[in-house]
Motif scaffolding. Structure first.
Motif, PDB file in Angstrom:
ATOM      1  N   PHE A 104     -36.321  19.437 -93.815  1.00  0.00           N
ATOM      2  CA  PHE A 104     -35.844  20.378 -92.873  1.00  0.00           C
ATOM      3  C   PHE A 104     -36.181  21.679 -93.065  1.00  0.00           C
ATOM      4  N   THR A 105     -36.472  22.566 -91.770  1.00  0.00           N
ATOM      5  CA  THR A 105     -36.664  23.874 -92.014  1.00  0.00           C
ATOM      6  C   THR A 105     -35.256  24.629 -92.132  1.00  0.00           C
ATOM      7  N   ALA A 106     -35.169  25.403 -93.273  1.00  0.00           N
ATOM      8  CA  ALA A 106     -33.856  25.719 -93.722  1.00  0.00           C
ATOM      9  C   ALA A 106     -33.918  27.090 -93.553  1.00  0.00           C
ATOM     10  N   THR A 107     -32.541  27.569 -93.407  1.00  0.00           N
ATOM     11  CA  THR A 107     -32.168  29.097 -93.616  1.00  0.00           C
ATOM     12  C   THR A 107     -30.995  29.158 -94.529  1.00  0.00           C
ATOM     13  N   TRP A 108     -31.019  30.213 -95.239  1.00  0.00           N
ATOM     14  CA  TRP A 108     -30.003  30.151 -96.441  1.00  0.00           C
ATOM     15  C   TRP A 108     -29.145  31.388 -96.108  1.00  0.00           C
ATOM     16  N   LEU A 109     -27.661  31.242 -95.906  1.00  0.00           N
ATOM     17  CA  LEU A 109     -26.948  32.497 -95.572  1.00  0.00           C
ATOM     18  C   LEU A 109     -25.974  32.595 -96.820  1.00  0.00           C
ATOM     19  N   SER A 110     -25.579  33.790 -97.355  1.00  0.00           N
ATOM     20  CA  SER A 110     -24.596  34.040 -98.498  1.00  0.00           C
ATOM     21  C   SER A 110     -23.204  34.427 -98.005  1.00  0.00           C
ATOM     22  N   GLU A 119     -38.047  33.334-101.258  1.00  0.00           N
ATOM     23  CA  GLU A 119     -38.530  33.297-102.824  1.00  0.00           C
ATOM     24  C   GLU A 119     -37.645  33.018-103.816  1.00  0.00           C
ATOM     25  N   LEU A 120     -36.286  33.213-103.284  1.00  0.00           N
ATOM     26  CA  LEU A 120     -35.186  32.969-104.380  1.00  0.00           C
ATOM     27  C   LEU A 120     -34.741  31.465-104.105  1.00  0.00           C
ATOM     28  N   THR A 121     -34.670  31.030-102.989  1.00  0.00           N
ATOM     29  CA  THR A 121     -34.035  29.571-102.797  1.00  0.00           C
ATOM     30  C   THR A 121     -35.082  28.369-102.829  1.00  0.00           C
ATOM     31  N   GLU A 122     -36.307  28.648-102.545  1.00  0.00           N
ATOM     32  CA  GLU A 122     -37.338  27.808-102.582  1.00  0.00           C
ATOM     33  C   GLU A 122     -37.589  27.131-103.943  1.00  0.00           C
ATOM     34  N   PRO A 123     -37.785  27.926-104.900  1.00  0.00           N
ATOM     35  CA  PRO A 123     -38.161  27.176-106.218  1.00  0.00           C
ATOM     36  C   PRO A 123     -37.048  26.548-106.970  1.00  0.00           C
ATOM     37  N   VAL A 124     -35.779  27.183-106.633  1.00  0.00           N
ATOM     38  CA  VAL A 124     -34.497  26.425-107.026  1.00  0.00           C
ATOM     39  C   VAL A 124     -34.387  24.922-106.401  1.00  0.00           C
ATOM     40  N   SER A 125     -34.799  24.934-105.014  1.00  0.00           N
ATOM     41  CA  SER A 125     -34.599  23.997-104.390  1.00  0.00           C
ATOM     42  C   SER A 125     -35.688  22.900-104.842  1.00  0.00           C
ATOM     43  N   MET A 126     -36.811  23.311-105.051  1.00  0.00           N
ATOM     44  CA  MET A 126     -37.883  22.306-105.542  1.00  0.00           C
ATOM     45  C   MET A 126     -37.462  21.624-106.892  1.00  0.00           C
ATOM     46  N   LEU A 127     -36.921  22.551-107.841  1.00  0.00           N
ATOM     47  CA  LEU A 127     -36.580  22.138-109.014  1.00  0.00           C
ATOM     48  C   LEU A 127     -35.395  21.082-109.044  1.00  0.00           C
ATOM     49  N   TYR A 128     -34.607  21.125-107.974  1.00  0.00           N
ATOM     50  CA  TYR A 128     -33.579  20.285-107.547  1.00  0.00           C
ATOM     51  C   TYR A 128     -34.000  18.983-107.102  1.00  0.00           C
ATOM     52  N   MET A 129     -34.827  19.164-106.226  1.00  0.00           N
ATOM     53  CA  MET A 129     -35.346  17.792-105.481  1.00  0.00           C
ATOM     54  C   MET A 129     -36.210  17.180-106.772  1.00  0.00           C
ATOM     55  N   THR A 130     -36.840  17.659-107.554  1.00  0.00           N
ATOM     56  CA  THR A 130     -37.594  17.109-108.426  1.00  0.00           C
ATOM     57  C   THR A 130     -36.712  16.316-109.662  1.00  0.00           C
ATOM     58  N   ALA A 171     -29.383  34.838-111.204  1.00  0.00           N
ATOM     59  CA  ALA A 171     -29.206  33.889-111.821  1.00  0.00           C
ATOM     60  C   ALA A 171     -27.870  33.330-111.276  1.00  0.00           C
ATOM     61  N   VAL A 172     -26.704  34.124-110.729  1.00  0.00           N
ATOM     62  CA  VAL A 172     -25.642  33.586-110.065  1.00  0.00           C
ATOM     63  C   VAL A 172     -26.150  33.108-108.840  1.00  0.00           C
ATOM     64  N   LEU A 173     -27.008  33.611-108.087  1.00  0.00           N
ATOM     65  CA  LEU A 173     -27.266  33.065-106.799  1.00  0.00           C
ATOM     66  C   LEU A 173     -28.152  31.685-107.182  1.00  0.00           C
ATOM     67  N   LYS A 174     -28.856  31.576-108.118  1.00  0.00           N
ATOM     68  CA  LYS A 174     -29.657  30.298-108.348  1.00  0.00           C
ATOM     69  C   LYS A 174     -28.783  29.351-108.570  1.00  0.00           C
ATOM     70  N   ARG A 175     -27.628  29.478-109.332  1.00  0.00           N
ATOM     71  CA  ARG A 175     -26.635  28.449-109.450  1.00  0.00           C
ATOM     72  C   ARG A 175     -26.019  28.197-108.338  1.00  0.00           C
ATOM     73  N   GLY A 176     -25.884  28.994-107.426  1.00  0.00           N
ATOM     74  CA  GLY A 176     -25.258  28.848-106.127  1.00  0.00           C
ATOM     75  C   GLY A 176     -26.197  27.929-105.144  1.00  0.00           C
ATOM     76  N   VAL A 177     -27.327  28.175-105.451  1.00  0.00           N
ATOM     77  CA  VAL A 177     -28.185  27.141-104.434  1.00  0.00           C
ATOM     78  C   VAL A 177     -28.048  25.822-104.931  1.00  0.00           C
ATOM     79  N   VAL A 178     -28.122  25.565-106.434  1.00  0.00           N
ATOM     80  CA  VAL A 178     -27.604  24.200-106.883  1.00  0.00           C
ATOM     81  C   VAL A 178     -26.377  23.791-106.365  1.00  0.00           C
ATOM     82  N   ASN A 179     -25.431  24.639-106.462  1.00  0.00           N
ATOM     83  CA  ASN A 179     -24.084  23.772-105.999  1.00  0.00           C
ATOM     84  C   ASN A 179     -24.045  23.683-104.497  1.00  0.00           C
TER      85      ASN A 179
END
Ligand code: FAD
Length: 508
Positions: A104-110, A119-130, A171-179
């Motif tokens: 899906f084409t995603a938008t992230w709101l905080s 730049e913040l959300t995509e690398p963490v999302s890719m790690l999570y998907m892996t 770092a907090v935001l990255k954990r937030g993406v995973v959550n």
């Protein structure tokens, strides 16, 4: 001769969801003519349920055909009935393999009302998907380094994000993406927390090729088409069954000068003698009622598997807006809470914080068809609590949520509608997952017909269908349909003499 006598068998199908309809359809196609379907509610379809929001149709239950390609019986039927748009039926669409996670084409709101940079959300999302993909490998390897998917992913994320370098706010935001992604996975799996989903069995669920598609006229169109193939009067509605007396436990039921091994007793006192019963009620219903639903009670092994397996809640909250606050190409809006400092996919206080479990919204597309409708997704006990609130309370909380995350206090949804699957007395939740401590063996045990031993062992008195009995495709519409057809075929094979079971037998 035996086959011809078999066609006279009295068969009761319990439940008129897609599994029950599929079973009845197949039995009729093979010449069985004493088939009756008993349905507790006033409608067919069960968890395939299309509703309305204003003048738009919305799916209260199943939404997508997962893996729409030739191996998928729901896709084949939908094509046959002409229910899909052209694009979904193209060879290219059928060939796309997204392994269960459409891109899906995603938008992230905080929660501070800003949009997060890719730049913040995509690398963490890719790690999570892996890591999610890695979680599926253990099933094939026959090992389970940790008991649950949630614990595995969180451990790996901690290792990957704990280099001590970098900005602590980031770092907090990255954990937030995973959550947020874990909360989304709770919706996909239909569980309270990914800590409840067995790591060793996670890869048992099979995905089919094809980019997930929807029914432009509503999923229930499929049910209506299938129902046309059943003779009028075959289904009795508002007919909840109370108890299945099997193994002649009711002193043998008599009807038309015959003796039957099973007697199906309804809540209203009506009884139906049967040679065979195919039961398609949800695992949630079985968990709640199996002790009284069967006489004699279920064998201990089956009862234990029913209790061990997972059946959770996933609900949708549809929200209609005057104007979109998202970009035209946006397909999914993820919500990230900036105050979540630890890795977790559940809230600390369900009553006051339930809305934090809602991971985000999918956008109903195309806008020409739906206008501006979002579908919010929420799983687990927070979702079950949401069901207890009034629609006005839910609307207010969702309004505040959208205003907070967009930073725009003027956005006010026109109307909402939500599902309430946990409190539906004949579903008791949304769908099956393989819970921590469970394996495919539990699904096999659940699917095994009764009696499983003794002199009547091969008499197939009670057969078990429904999505929960499908080891590869549990939790789906195609899994439910396949399971219904599987149990009907079991009866066809049971009555087909060996001599017929060659090329000729397969045509019977
Ligand atoms: C919110 C949600 C979203 C979903 N999204 C998707 C999706 O996108 N794609 C997908 O493939 N799947 C999806 N699913 C799962 C899918 O809907 C189900 O797996 C499937 O419809 C189950 O069919 P079934 O026939 O096994 O059970 P059901 O549809 O539950 O049918 C069982 C029937 O038994 C009846 N019954 C229960 N108790 C009794 C009784 N005592 N006496 C008589 N009748 C009784 C019930 O009323 C019901 O009609 C979703 C489900 C939910 C809830």
């Amino acid at each position: 001769m035996a086959f011809l006598q078999g066609l006279d068998s009295h068969i009761v199908v319990v439940g008129c969801g897609i599994s029950g309809i599929g079973a009845a359809q197949k039995l009729l196609q093979h010449g069985f003519h004493n088939v009756r379907v008993l349905e507790a509610t006033g409608r067919s379809g069960g968890r395939v349920k299309t509703g309305h929001l204003g003048s738009n149709i919305v799916e209260i239950g199943a939404n997508w055909i997962h893996g729409p390609s030739q191996e998928n019986p729901v896709f084949r039927l939908a094509c046959q009935y002409g229910l899909l748009d052209k694009e979904s039926m193209t060879e290219e669409n059928q060939a796309i393999d997204v392994a269960g996670h459409p891109p899906f084409t995603a938008t992230w709101l905080s929660s501070s009302g800003r949009q997060l940079e890719p730049e913040l959300t995509e690398p963490v999302s890719m790690l999570y998907m892996t890591l999610l993909e890695q979680s599926q490998v253990f099933y094939r390897q026959g090992r389970e380094p940790m008991p649950s998917v949630g614990e595995f992913i969180k451990r790996e994320i901690r290792l990957a994000l704990s280099d001590g370098r970098g900005n602590p706010v980031t770092a907090v935001l990255k954990r937030g993406v995973v959550n947020t992604l874990l909360k989304a996975e709770c919706c996909v799996s239909g569980t309270h927390t990914m800590d409840d989903v067995a790591l060793g069995a996670f890869g048992m669920y099979k995905t089919l090729p094809g980019l997930d598609c929807t029914f432009p006229g509503g999923y229930e169109g499929l049910i209506h088409q299938m129902m046309q193939t059943l003779p009028k009067g075959m289904v009795s509605y508002n007919k909840p069954i109370r108890c299945i007396h099997w193994n002649n436990s009711d002193g043998s039921a008599h009807h038309s000068g015959r003796t039957f091994p099973v007697l199906v007793e309804c809540e209203d006192g009506d009884t139906f003698p049967a040679d065979h019963v195919i039961i398609t009620v949800s695992l949630g219903y079985l968990k709640k009622h199996h002790e009284t639903l069967f006489r004699p009670r279920l064998p201990a092994q089956k009862a234990e598997s029913i209790q061990r397996m997972g059946f959770g809640t996933n609900n949708k909250i549809f929200v209609e807006l005057e104007q979109p606050f998202w970009e035209p190409d946006c397909e999914i809006i993820f919500l990230l809470w900036e105050d979540e400092s630890t890795l977790a996919d559940m809230v600390t206080d369900v009553k006051t914080l339930w809305v934090k479990k809602l991971f985000g919204f999918t956008v109903l597309r195309p806008a020409e068809r739906y206008g501006h409708i979002l579908c919010g997704w929420i799983a687990g006990r927070e979702s079950e609590h949401m069901e207890t609130l009034s629609e006005a309370e839910v609307k207010l909380t969702i309004t505040q949520l959208i205003q907070k995350f967009t930073g725009n206090p003027t956005i006010t949804p026109k109307r909402i509608v939500r599902s309430q699957w946990f409190h539906d007395p004949y579903t008791c939740g949304s769908y099956t997952y393989v819970a921590r401590g469970c394996s495919g063996h539990d699904i096999d045990t659940l699917a095994q017909p009764l009696p499983s031993e003794g002199p009547q062992a091969k008499s197939l008195q009670v057969l078990f269908a429904g999505e929960a009995t499908n080891k590869s495709f549990y939790s789906t519409v195609h899994g439910a349909l396949e399971a219904g057809c599987r149990e009907a075929q079991r009866l066809v094979t049971h009555y087909t003499p060996p001599a017929y079971q060659g090329p000729l037998g397969s045509k019977l």
